[in-house]
Design a protein around this motif. Structure first.
Motif, PDB file in Angstrom:
ATOM      1  N   UNK A 262       0.835  -1.202   0.000  1.00 19.99           N
ATOM      2  CA  UNK A 262       0.000   0.000   0.000  1.00 19.99           C
ATOM      3  C   UNK A 262       0.869   1.250   0.000  1.00 19.99           C
ATOM      4  N   UNK A 265       2.490   1.722  -3.243  1.00 19.42           N
ATOM      5  CA  UNK A 265       1.516   2.206  -4.213  1.00 19.42           C
ATOM      6  C   UNK A 265       1.223   3.688  -4.024  1.00 19.42           C
ATOM      7  N   UNK A 269       2.106   6.101  -6.812  1.00 20.85           N
ATOM      8  CA  UNK A 269       0.776   6.002  -7.382  1.00 20.85           C
ATOM      9  C   UNK A 269       0.734   6.517  -8.822  1.00 20.85           C
ATOM     10  N   UNK A 272       2.794   4.424 -11.156  1.00 23.22           N
ATOM     11  CA  UNK A 272       2.148   3.117 -11.237  1.00 23.22           C
ATOM     12  C   UNK A 272       1.051   3.131 -12.302  1.00 23.22           C
ATOM     13  N   UNK A 273       0.148   4.109 -12.173  1.00 26.97           N
ATOM     14  CA  UNK A 273      -0.962   4.156 -13.118  1.00 26.97           C
ATOM     15  C   UNK A 273      -0.448   4.544 -14.510  1.00 26.97           C
ATOM     16  N   UNK A 276       0.886   1.608 -16.486  1.00 30.20           N
ATOM     17  CA  UNK A 276      -0.167   0.843 -17.130  1.00 30.20           C
ATOM     18  C   UNK A 276      -0.629   1.532 -18.399  1.00 30.20           C
ATOM     19  N   UNK A 277      -0.858   2.849 -18.266  1.00 26.29           N
ATOM     20  CA  UNK A 277      -1.407   3.570 -19.404  1.00 26.29           C
ATOM     21  C   UNK A 277      -0.414   3.542 -20.555  1.00 26.29           C
TER      22      UNK A 277
END
Lengths: 282, 297
Positions: A262, A265, A269, A272-273, A276-277
């Protein structure tokens, strides 16, 4: 003076209703979505046995964490999980890179058939084959070892597929240039393809870490001693009725299990996102 | 010259095989061989020390079909899939649209949606225990304010499966949101402008422009959700253990129970083969769909 008020007026223009509703909806949903987590964080800090009273006047206490830490070999579970996740990721990166490279850049007889078999493995879940895999791991003498937990996941069809796609999108000219410079195949892979696929590696690593940090059923089956048990299995035994279901204590154990991931992340954060994108897993 | 080219080609083919070999070997050991072995073992009876196992043909399958638990579990899993798949996809889409809009505190909103995804299902189940505890749990305390009587959410057949389903949706929606977010970023903003100039409202734009463009993502997410509807059972270990009276038992949990609690591996093997067949059908359907899509382009 007059011009000032005009600019102020234009910037103070009321935001349109749609946007306000969007924001409101987004926030309400966000708060509902994390409320179980917030509640657990709060309950973990309550004196044992009082959390369900929802009494907000009690002083916060860390005694649950101290108790949980002392009650089970928590440090050992942490170490096991870290070792396990690292082992699996390392195996996956090596095996999937090699196989992905083979499927992307080499022509050999039966390649397409074999690749379809690999894709089929996406649907033959290791989770479903637990009985037979348990027998194999036992036969190999890997029962109750980190390698025994990790091995079935290392040749990941998802990883091979992702890396093949990434390698395929690398312009062939780059490879040819490196070949003319006298690079070996391994050199090309290491110097051209791997760097080009960096975002894919990052996103894949994140998925892999999160998956195996959280994995439960297979480690439950393959481990039977505290020396190899990962966090999730430790946590599930901890919540067993024999210890008595005390919400504050279970919350503390749960928070301790999820804290490292956590925190990682929350700190990363954005990246991280973005990973993915950017990797375009879709 | 020709000879050399052929040699070179063969060398490359050999190299390709060598690169793929380690992965293929492991995959055969932990996916293909076990799948075949499972089928083979599903054809034998359960061996005991007194009576060794004998070939039984499809008897184990017959036993399964005759067992009312099989039908309960299969129905449960169908309901579980039938609810979690569409609902978590709809939540994911709504979340992505909200988290993609220009709103204040957007990164907080994104993390809030995504955070459940990174928790172990076991931990998630623990968190939800408070909500479901009869009388003292958060849900009953809230409904109690309105005068409702306490409900044993996990302990009665009527609500146990639904309680498990809610945890799954909570856990999954944020993960699928990421894929929609990624897809939304690839949609050029001038499309929205164009739609606005044409006089299309938000709803029309979403329905006529966004949703069709997001279709490939929806298929991808749908297949993932389908696989997960077999795979995700960890919360059963904490929340209900499949009970009460099998009301929340899902297929994979049942397989685990048969094999590792009742040591009945032939029936577990037969059940596994049925699951693999179902997943195989999903795989074929998906490859068909993807092919159709590429033709369409």
């Amino acid at each position: 003076m007059k011009t000032d008020t005009i600019t102020a007026n234009t910037t103070l223009k009321l935001p349109d209703l749609d946007k306000v509703l969007d924001a409101l909806g987004a926030w309400v949903l966000a708060i509902v979505w994390i409320s179980p987590l917030l509640f657990a964080a709060w309950a973990a800090l309550q004196p044992s046995g009082t959390a369900l009273g929802l009494d907000f006047s009690n002083p916060l206490t860390f005694e649950n964490f101290v108790y949980v830490w002392g009650a089970v070999p928590w440090g050992g579970y942490f170490t096991n999980t870290v070792v396990l996740v690292t082992l699996i990721l390392a195996g996956q990166l090596v095996l999937c890179t090699l196989a992905g490279f083979a499927f992307a850049r080499f022509e050999f007889k039966g390649r397409d058939t074999v690749f379809i078999l690999v894709l089929l493995q996406l649907f033959i879940l290791p989770e479903v084959l637990i009985v037979e895999n348990y027998a194999i791991v036992s036969k190999l003498g890997l029962f109750d070892t980190a390698l025994g937990i990790g091995l079935p996941y290392m040749a990941s069809a998802f990883g091979i597929f992702l890396l093949r796609q990434a390698f395929k999108s690398v312009p062939i000219e780059l490879e040819e240039a490196a070949r003319i410079e006298g690079c070996s195949w391994m050199g090309v892979l290491w110097k051209v393809y791997v760097p080009a696929a960096k975002p894919v590696y990052l996103a894949y690593a994140l998925v892999s870490i999160a998956t195996h940090w959280n994995n439960f059923l297979w480690p439950l089956i393959v481990t039977n001693s505290p020396e190899t048990r990962p966090l999730t299995v430790g946590l599930s035994l901890f919540g067993a009725p024999e210890t008595g279901v005390d919400i504050s204590v279970i919350s503390a154990a749960t928070i301790m299990t999820i804290a490292p991931l956590l925190m990682a992340f929350l700190i990363f954060q954005r990246q991280f996102i973005q990973a993915f994108l950017r990797a375009g897993i879709r | 010259m020709n000879e050399m080219a052929r040699l070179q080609k063969r060398r490359l083919a050999l190299y390709g095989w060598m690169l793929a070999a380690p992965a293929l070997a492991l995959m055969s050991l932990f996916a293909f061989y076990p799948a075949i072995a499972t089928f083979w073992h599903s054809l034998f009876t359960r061996g005991t020390s007194r009576r060794p196992s004998v070939f039984a043909g499809f008897e184990n399958y017959g036993d399964l079909f005759a067992d009312p638990t099989f039908w309960t579990v299969a129905t449960n899993n169908l309901i579980y899939a039938g609810v979690t798949i569409p609902v978590s996809i709809i939540f994911a889409l709504v979340m992505a649209l909200l988290a993609n809009a220009h709103i204040p505190a957007r990164s907080f909103v994104r993390s809030a949606y995504f955070t459940p995804t990174i928790l172990p299902m076991i931990a998630a189940a623990n968190l939800w225990l408070f909500f479901y505890t009869p009388d003292l749990g958060v849900i009953d305390q809230i409904t109690g304010l309105f005068g409702a009587s306490p409900t044993n959410w996990l302990g009665q057949p009527e609500t146990a499966l639904a309680s498990v389903i809610i945890v799954t949706i909570w856990k999954e929606a944020g993960f699928f949101m990421i894929f929609y977010l990624a897809a939304l970023q690839t949609i050029p903003p001038d499309l929205r402008e164009a739609a606005r100039i044409e006089g299309a409202g938000r709803w029309t734009y979403t329905r006529r422009v966004l949703l069709p463009l997001l279709m490939p993502t929806t298929i991808f997410v749908f297949v993932n959700a389908m696989i997960n509807s077999v795979k995700l059972i960890d919360h059963l270990f904490i929340l209900t253990k499949g009970g009460p009276n099998n009301a929340s038992k899902l297929i994979l949990y049942w397989i685990w129970e048969m094999a590792f609690a009742y040591f009945d591996s032939p029936h577990a093997a037969a059940m596994t083969i049925l699951v693999l067949l179902a997943l195989g059908l999903v795989a074929v359907a998906q490859f068909r769909l993807v092919e159709k899509r590429t033709h369409y382009r």
